[in-house]
Design a protein around this motif. Structure first.
Motif, PDB file in Angstrom:
ATOM      1  N   PHE A 144      20.633  -6.786  18.091  1.00  0.00           N
ATOM      2  CA  PHE A 144      21.662  -6.615  17.171  1.00  0.00           C
ATOM      3  C   PHE A 144      22.325  -5.332  16.964  1.00  0.00           C
ATOM      4  O   PHE A 144      23.018  -5.109  16.187  1.00  0.00           O
ATOM      5  CB  PHE A 144      21.376  -7.480  15.847  1.00  0.00           C
ATOM      6  N   TYR A 145      21.509  -4.197  17.574  1.00  0.00           N
ATOM      7  CA  TYR A 145      21.721  -2.712  17.447  1.00  0.00           C
ATOM      8  C   TYR A 145      22.249  -2.315  18.943  1.00  0.00           C
ATOM      9  O   TYR A 145      21.642  -2.651  19.799  1.00  0.00           O
ATOM     10  CB  TYR A 145      20.721  -2.048  16.953  1.00  0.00           C
ATOM     11  N   ASN A 146      23.008  -1.275  18.888  1.00  0.00           N
ATOM     12  CA  ASN A 146      23.241  -0.525  20.022  1.00  0.00           C
ATOM     13  C   ASN A 146      22.101   0.592  20.347  1.00  0.00           C
ATOM     14  O   ASN A 146      22.687   1.917  20.019  1.00  0.00           O
ATOM     15  CB  ASN A 146      24.752  -0.017  20.145  1.00  0.00           C
ATOM     16  N   LEU A 147      20.898   0.445  20.698  1.00  0.00           N
ATOM     17  CA  LEU A 147      19.925   1.322  20.558  1.00  0.00           C
ATOM     18  C   LEU A 147      20.128   2.428  22.028  1.00  0.00           C
ATOM     19  O   LEU A 147      19.864   1.557  23.178  1.00  0.00           O
ATOM     20  CB  LEU A 147      18.541   0.749  20.859  1.00  0.00           C
ATOM     21  N   PRO A 148      20.204   3.436  21.997  1.00  0.00           N
ATOM     22  CA  PRO A 148      20.390   4.372  23.264  1.00  0.00           C
ATOM     23  C   PRO A 148      18.885   4.485  23.855  1.00  0.00           C
ATOM     24  O   PRO A 148      18.039   4.852  22.793  1.00  0.00           O
ATOM     25  CB  PRO A 148      21.020   5.624  22.708  1.00  0.00           C
ATOM     26  N   MET A 149      18.681   4.328  24.987  1.00  0.00           N
ATOM     27  CA  MET A 149      17.433   4.810  25.567  1.00  0.00           C
ATOM     28  C   MET A 149      17.721   5.671  26.790  1.00  0.00           C
ATOM     29  O   MET A 149      18.462   5.522  27.434  1.00  0.00           O
ATOM     30  CB  MET A 149      16.775   3.368  25.918  1.00  0.00           C
ATOM     31  N   ASN A 150      16.688   6.598  26.800  1.00  0.00           N
ATOM     32  CA  ASN A 150      16.654   7.385  28.186  1.00  0.00           C
ATOM     33  C   ASN A 150      16.217   6.635  29.333  1.00  0.00           C
ATOM     34  O   ASN A 150      15.785   5.745  29.228  1.00  0.00           O
ATOM     35  CB  ASN A 150      15.892   8.514  27.932  1.00  0.00           C
ATOM     36  N   ALA A 151      16.396   7.472  30.664  1.00  0.00           N
ATOM     37  CA  ALA A 151      16.136   6.865  31.763  1.00  0.00           C
ATOM     38  C   ALA A 151      14.541   6.414  32.020  1.00  0.00           C
ATOM     39  O   ALA A 151      14.260   5.277  32.419  1.00  0.00           O
ATOM     40  CB  ALA A 151      16.379   7.695  32.861  1.00  0.00           C
ATOM     41  N   GLN A 152      13.752   7.025  31.323  1.00  0.00           N
ATOM     42  CA  GLN A 152      12.331   7.021  31.441  1.00  0.00           C
ATOM     43  C   GLN A 152      12.209   5.498  30.567  1.00  0.00           C
ATOM     44  O   GLN A 152      11.315   4.724  31.061  1.00  0.00           O
ATOM     45  CB  GLN A 152      11.362   7.956  30.769  1.00  0.00           C
ATOM     46  N   GLU A 153      12.614   5.327  29.520  1.00  0.00           N
ATOM     47  CA  GLU A 153      12.461   4.390  28.310  1.00  0.00           C
ATOM     48  C   GLU A 153      12.973   3.079  29.145  1.00  0.00           C
ATOM     49  O   GLU A 153      12.394   1.746  28.940  1.00  0.00           O
ATOM     50  CB  GLU A 153      13.026   4.435  27.283  1.00  0.00           C
ATOM     51  N   VAL A 154      14.049   3.078  29.758  1.00  0.00           N
ATOM     52  CA  VAL A 154      14.681   2.206  30.720  1.00  0.00           C
ATOM     53  C   VAL A 154      13.839   1.469  31.494  1.00  0.00           C
ATOM     54  O   VAL A 154      13.650   0.395  31.984  1.00  0.00           O
ATOM     55  CB  VAL A 154      16.173   2.262  30.935  1.00  0.00           C
ATOM     56  N   LYS A 155      13.220   2.424  32.203  1.00  0.00           N
ATOM     57  CA  LYS A 155      12.417   2.325  33.486  1.00  0.00           C
ATOM     58  C   LYS A 155      11.248   1.348  33.026  1.00  0.00           C
ATOM     59  O   LYS A 155      10.791   0.580  33.398  1.00  0.00           O
ATOM     60  CB  LYS A 155      11.934   3.377  34.123  1.00  0.00           C
ATOM     61  N   LEU A 156      10.692   2.021  31.894  1.00  0.00           N
ATOM     62  CA  LEU A 156       9.542   1.417  31.466  1.00  0.00           C
ATOM     63  C   LEU A 156       9.737  -0.062  30.897  1.00  0.00           C
ATOM     64  O   LEU A 156       8.959  -0.852  31.102  1.00  0.00           O
ATOM     65  CB  LEU A 156       8.794   2.121  30.131  1.00  0.00           C
ATOM     66  N   SER A 157      10.848  -0.270  30.268  1.00  0.00           N
ATOM     67  CA  SER A 157      11.345  -1.478  29.838  1.00  0.00           C
ATOM     68  C   SER A 157      11.472  -2.552  30.781  1.00  0.00           C
ATOM     69  O   SER A 157      11.001  -3.665  30.658  1.00  0.00           O
ATOM     70  CB  SER A 157      12.682  -1.343  28.764  1.00  0.00           C
ATOM     71  N   LYS A 158      12.111  -2.105  31.941  1.00  0.00           N
ATOM     72  CA  LYS A 158      12.488  -3.077  33.090  1.00  0.00           C
ATOM     73  C   LYS A 158      10.885  -3.525  33.578  1.00  0.00           C
ATOM     74  O   LYS A 158      10.737  -4.786  34.123  1.00  0.00           O
ATOM     75  CB  LYS A 158      13.217  -2.542  34.045  1.00  0.00           C
ATOM     76  N   LYS A 159       9.898  -2.639  33.896  1.00  0.00           N
ATOM     77  CA  LYS A 159       8.730  -2.939  34.548  1.00  0.00           C
ATOM     78  C   LYS A 159       7.673  -3.658  33.483  1.00  0.00           C
ATOM     79  O   LYS A 159       7.043  -4.389  34.037  1.00  0.00           O
ATOM     80  CB  LYS A 159       8.077  -1.440  34.778  1.00  0.00           C
ATOM     81  N   LEU A 160       7.937  -3.662  32.432  1.00  0.00           N
ATOM     82  CA  LEU A 160       7.057  -4.276  31.143  1.00  0.00           C
ATOM     83  C   LEU A 160       7.424  -5.642  31.386  1.00  0.00           C
ATOM     84  O   LEU A 160       6.728  -6.559  31.216  1.00  0.00           O
ATOM     85  CB  LEU A 160       7.358  -3.786  29.683  1.00  0.00           C
ATOM     86  N   LYS A 161       8.926  -6.028  31.423  1.00  0.00           N
ATOM     87  CA  LYS A 161       9.356  -7.255  31.584  1.00  0.00           C
ATOM     88  C   LYS A 161       8.807  -7.845  32.723  1.00  0.00           C
ATOM     89  O   LYS A 161       8.340  -9.061  32.798  1.00  0.00           O
ATOM     90  CB  LYS A 161      10.842  -7.278  31.684  1.00  0.00           C
ATOM     91  N   THR A 162       9.010  -7.295  33.826  1.00  0.00           N
ATOM     92  CA  THR A 162       8.447  -7.829  35.187  1.00  0.00           C
ATOM     93  C   THR A 162       6.685  -8.007  35.162  1.00  0.00           C
ATOM     94  O   THR A 162       6.358  -8.991  35.497  1.00  0.00           O
ATOM     95  CB  THR A 162       8.717  -6.667  36.191  1.00  0.00           C
ATOM     96  N   ALA A 163       6.081  -7.068  34.644  1.00  0.00           N
ATOM     97  CA  ALA A 163       4.650  -7.320  34.433  1.00  0.00           C
ATOM     98  C   ALA A 163       3.942  -8.497  33.555  1.00  0.00           C
ATOM     99  O   ALA A 163       3.052  -9.113  33.825  1.00  0.00           O
ATOM    100  CB  ALA A 163       4.087  -5.768  34.065  1.00  0.00           C
ATOM    101  N   THR A 164       4.981  -8.794  32.528  1.00  0.00           N
ATOM    102  CA  THR A 164       4.455  -9.617  31.435  1.00  0.00           C
ATOM    103  C   THR A 164       4.829 -10.981  31.775  1.00  0.00           C
ATOM    104  O   THR A 164       4.576 -12.050  31.194  1.00  0.00           O
ATOM    105  CB  THR A 164       4.662  -9.232  29.981  1.00  0.00           C
ATOM    106  N   GLY A 165       6.101 -11.049  32.449  1.00  0.00           N
ATOM    107  CA  GLY A 165       6.605 -12.419  32.707  1.00  0.00           C
ATOM    108  C   GLY A 165       7.582 -12.789  31.585  1.00  0.00           C
ATOM    109  O   GLY A 165       7.947 -13.806  31.451  1.00  0.00           O
ATOM    110  N   LEU A 166       7.944 -11.873  30.328  1.00  0.00           N
ATOM    111  CA  LEU A 166       8.438 -12.139  29.379  1.00  0.00           C
ATOM    112  C   LEU A 166      10.007 -12.452  29.545  1.00  0.00           C
ATOM    113  O   LEU A 166      10.504 -11.657  30.546  1.00  0.00           O
ATOM    114  CB  LEU A 166       8.564 -11.117  28.172  1.00  0.00           C
ATOM    115  N   PRO A 167      10.826 -13.358  28.964  1.00  0.00           N
ATOM    116  CA  PRO A 167      11.934 -13.782  29.441  1.00  0.00           C
ATOM    117  C   PRO A 167      13.139 -12.614  28.745  1.00  0.00           C
ATOM    118  O   PRO A 167      14.377 -13.021  28.897  1.00  0.00           O
ATOM    119  CB  PRO A 167      12.288 -15.057  28.572  1.00  0.00           C
ATOM    120  N   PHE A 168      12.531 -11.407  28.311  1.00  0.00           N
ATOM    121  CA  PHE A 168      13.339 -10.488  27.833  1.00  0.00           C
ATOM    122  C   PHE A 168      12.982  -9.075  28.085  1.00  0.00           C
ATOM    123  O   PHE A 168      11.635  -9.082  28.492  1.00  0.00           O
ATOM    124  CB  PHE A 168      13.669 -10.586  26.150  1.00  0.00           C
ATOM    125  N   ALA A 169      13.885  -8.134  28.100  1.00  0.00           N
ATOM    126  CA  ALA A 169      13.171  -6.614  28.495  1.00  0.00           C
ATOM    127  C   ALA A 169      12.855  -6.278  27.007  1.00  0.00           C
ATOM    128  O   ALA A 169      13.671  -5.800  26.207  1.00  0.00           O
ATOM    129  CB  ALA A 169      14.221  -5.936  29.107  1.00  0.00           C
TER     130      ALA A 169
END
Length: 284
Positions: A144-169
């Motif tokens: 519900f907010y526009n949180l800016p994330m840097n490239a490393q944070e975005v990378k970690l977010s995507k990899k966490l979604k894949t590793a856990t199988g959660l339906p969101f990043a």
């Protein structure tokens, strides 16, 4: 532009709605705890307490220690409560409550969370003090907010979604490096997962089955280069994200009461928390 009475709700005495506070009631340095009963465990070490307020789960004590003015507040559990705390505490210093207009010159607060947490790595000992370098939000607050994330944070977010199988990043956000170096000096430096619950979101099962039965294992093994997940709790990511959005310095320090890999729990949790409180007060 004036903020409407339904967006910025004030009590009859002009205080912010949930916290029941006026601007003069808080200091620029705020210690937060989740448990309302823990506020006194911090303020008992103050030289004096000049102000107290009890409203819902939000209990506030403001006083001095060693000549420095400090506020300690309880927030209750979960990032939903942190959202209320942060928006209203920011309003106290960055909005003129009489005109309902944002102030031109913004004030930066120092917010230090003292909390309890469970370790995700076997080598993190019970009774340790851990400072959160990064926080990973498994809650949906930042949807519900526009949180800016840097490239490393975005990378970690995507990899966490894949590793856990959660339906969101999950969202990933860094805390204040200045406060990490001062308040967190000598502590274990870790990366903290913030969960939207205590049981299933943290891999616990009593009578209900888990949708993600391997979550604990996935978090334990997850790493990207030297980035490992060290512990989880229920607030830090909300603190770091809102601190970034509102322009405040925030750090979270954790008393490790449990190790979820060895399935051990501290025999004297109050002593561990009290030790962390004293350490933070010495360094402020």
């Amino acid at each position: 532009m004036k903020i409407s009475p339904t967006d910025l709700i004030l009590n009859s005495d002009g205080s912010v709605y949930h916290l029941n506070l006026l601007p003069e009631n808080i200091s620029n340095t705020i210690i937060t705890v989740g448990d309302p009963g823990r506020v006194h465990k911090v303020s008992q070490y103050f030289d004096d307490v000049e102000f107290e307020m009890n409203k819902r789960e939000f209990i506030t004590h403001t006083g001095t220690i060693g000549g420095k003015r400090i506020t300690v507040m309880s927030t209750g559990m979960g990032t939903d409560n942190i959202e209320i705390f942060f928006n209203e505490i920011d309003a106290l210093v960055n909005i003129d409550l009489k005109t309902r207009e944002p102030r031109t010159k913004k004030k930066k607060l120092k917010v230090i969370r003292i909390g309890t947490s469970g370790a995700l790595q076997e080598d993190i000992k019970l009774g340790s003090h851990l400072v959160s370098d990064n926080a990973v939000g498994f809650d949906n607050l930042m949807t519900f907010y526009n949180l800016p994330m840097n490239a490393q944070e975005v990378k970690l977010s995507k990899k966490l979604k894949t590793a856990t199988g959660l339906p969101f990043a999950p969202y990933v956000v860094k805390g204040s490096q200045e406060l990490l170096e001062t308040i967190g000096k000598g502590m274990i430096v870790g990366n903290t997962v913030t969960c939207p619950g205590f049981y299933a979101p943290q891999g616990r099962s009593l009578r209900l089955s888990l949708k993600f039965p391997k979550l604990l294992e996935d978090l334990n093994y997850f790493h990207v280069d030297d980035f490992w997940l060290t512990n989880f709790e229920m607030e830090t990511a909300g603190y770091y994200a809102l601190g970034r959005l509102l322009g405040h310095d925030v750090i979270s320090v954790n008393a490790i009461l449990a190790n979820r890999i060895t399935n051990k729990f501290s025999k004297d949790p109050d002593k561990v928390v009290d030790s962390l409180i004293k350490t933070v007060l010495e360094r402020i």
